[in-house]
Every structure is written in C-alpha cells, then in structure tokens.
Design a protein around this motif. Sequence first.
Motif, mmCIF file in Angstrom:
data_model
loop_
_atom_site.group_PDB
_atom_site.id
_atom_site.type_symbol
_atom_site.label_atom_id
_atom_site.label_comp_id
_atom_site.label_asym_id
_atom_site.label_seq_id
_atom_site.Cartn_x
_atom_site.Cartn_y
_atom_site.Cartn_z
ATOM 1 N N ARG A 78 -14.760 -56.691 24.976
ATOM 2 C CA ARG A 78 -15.640 -57.529 24.155
ATOM 3 C C ARG A 78 -14.985 -58.868 23.829
ATOM 4 N N GLU A 103 -15.051 -61.035 26.933
ATOM 5 C CA GLU A 103 -16.404 -61.485 27.267
ATOM 6 C C GLU A 103 -16.886 -62.558 26.300
ATOM 7 N N GLU A 104 -16.534 -62.452 25.039
ATOM 8 C CA GLU A 104 -16.909 -63.482 24.069
ATOM 9 C C GLU A 104 -16.256 -64.816 24.432
ATOM 10 N N GLN A 105 -14.981 -64.779 24.815
ATOM 11 C CA GLN A 105 -14.299 -66.011 25.196
ATOM 12 C C GLN A 105 -14.900 -66.575 26.479
ATOM 13 N N ALA A 149 -17.856 -66.260 27.596
ATOM 14 C CA ALA A 149 -19.210 -66.753 27.359
ATOM 15 C C ALA A 149 -19.216 -68.015 26.500
ATOM 16 N N GLY A 150 -18.043 -68.383 25.963
ATOM 17 C CA GLY A 150 -17.951 -69.584 25.146
ATOM 18 C C GLY A 150 -18.488 -69.412 23.740
ATOM 19 N N TRP A 151 -18.405 -68.199 23.193
ATOM 20 C CA TRP A 151 -18.864 -67.968 21.825
ATOM 21 C C TRP A 151 -18.059 -68.832 20.873
ATOM 22 N N PRO A 152 -18.673 -69.311 19.799
ATOM 23 C CA PRO A 152 -17.927 -70.129 18.833
ATOM 24 C C PRO A 152 -16.853 -69.306 18.130
ATOM 25 N N LYS A 153 -15.750 -69.968 17.829
ATOM 26 C CA LYS A 153 -14.640 -69.329 17.117
ATOM 27 C C LYS A 153 -14.811 -69.556 15.624
ATOM 28 N N GLN A 161 -23.228 -73.606 12.743
ATOM 29 C CA GLN A 161 -23.351 -73.609 14.194
ATOM 30 C C GLN A 161 -24.519 -74.486 14.605
#
Length: 113
Positions: free
Chosen positions: A27, A30-32, A34-38, A102
């Motif tokens: 997970r 995959e978050e990284q 997909a470019g999910w916000p930190k 966001q």
Amino acid sequence: MSGRANDALAAAFLPGEAASLSVILTRAAEEQEAGWPKLSDRSVTPAIYDLPEEARGIARRMAAEVHALWEAAGRPYLDTRRVKDAFRFLVACIRSGSIPPQRTIGDVPPLNS
C-alpha cells in the motif's frame, strides 16, 4: 484480521501475518507510485523498496491475492457510514490545519491539447 478473514486466508494458504505485512508494504509503495499527497514535507521511501526484487514480487502478489479475497467477500467494512465518517474526519483535519488543503478539480488547470 479475524473470523471469516482468517478463514479465507487459510483457505488460500496465506498466513495472516504475512498477508497483513504484504498489504502494508505494498500500500505504501502504491500510494507513492500513484502520486498521493503527503501529509508532511518529510520524504520516506516505502520499506518494500529495501527488499530484494524477488521478495517485492512475492509481497505484491500476496497483496493482490488478499485484495481479490476482500472483493470476493463483498468488500466488507467498506460501507456508506464508514466512508462518510472518514470524509468528515478528513474535512475536520483540513479545517483544523493538521492536514494542508488539497487541490480540487476546479484548482487543476485544463490540459492543453
């Protein structure tokens, strides 16, 4: 995981601890990817990237099997009430300033074709 989840994992010959670890490791990667916000400025490399290539593949395959079992079970614990509660919590965190706001779809510039 408990109860029916453990039974489903056992039927698929997946040890519960290994399945949980695979999901957690995968997970984060995959978050990284997909470019999910930190939530902070601190950059942390997902731990799965520290594993050898073969171990990464095993973890990703096991996480995919767990996801397939979850979908086959009707996606338990993903219901309207929980999604609504999570959304309310996210909004409260943004309003309190503990999570930076966001961008919304209106903030994203149109693509130049």
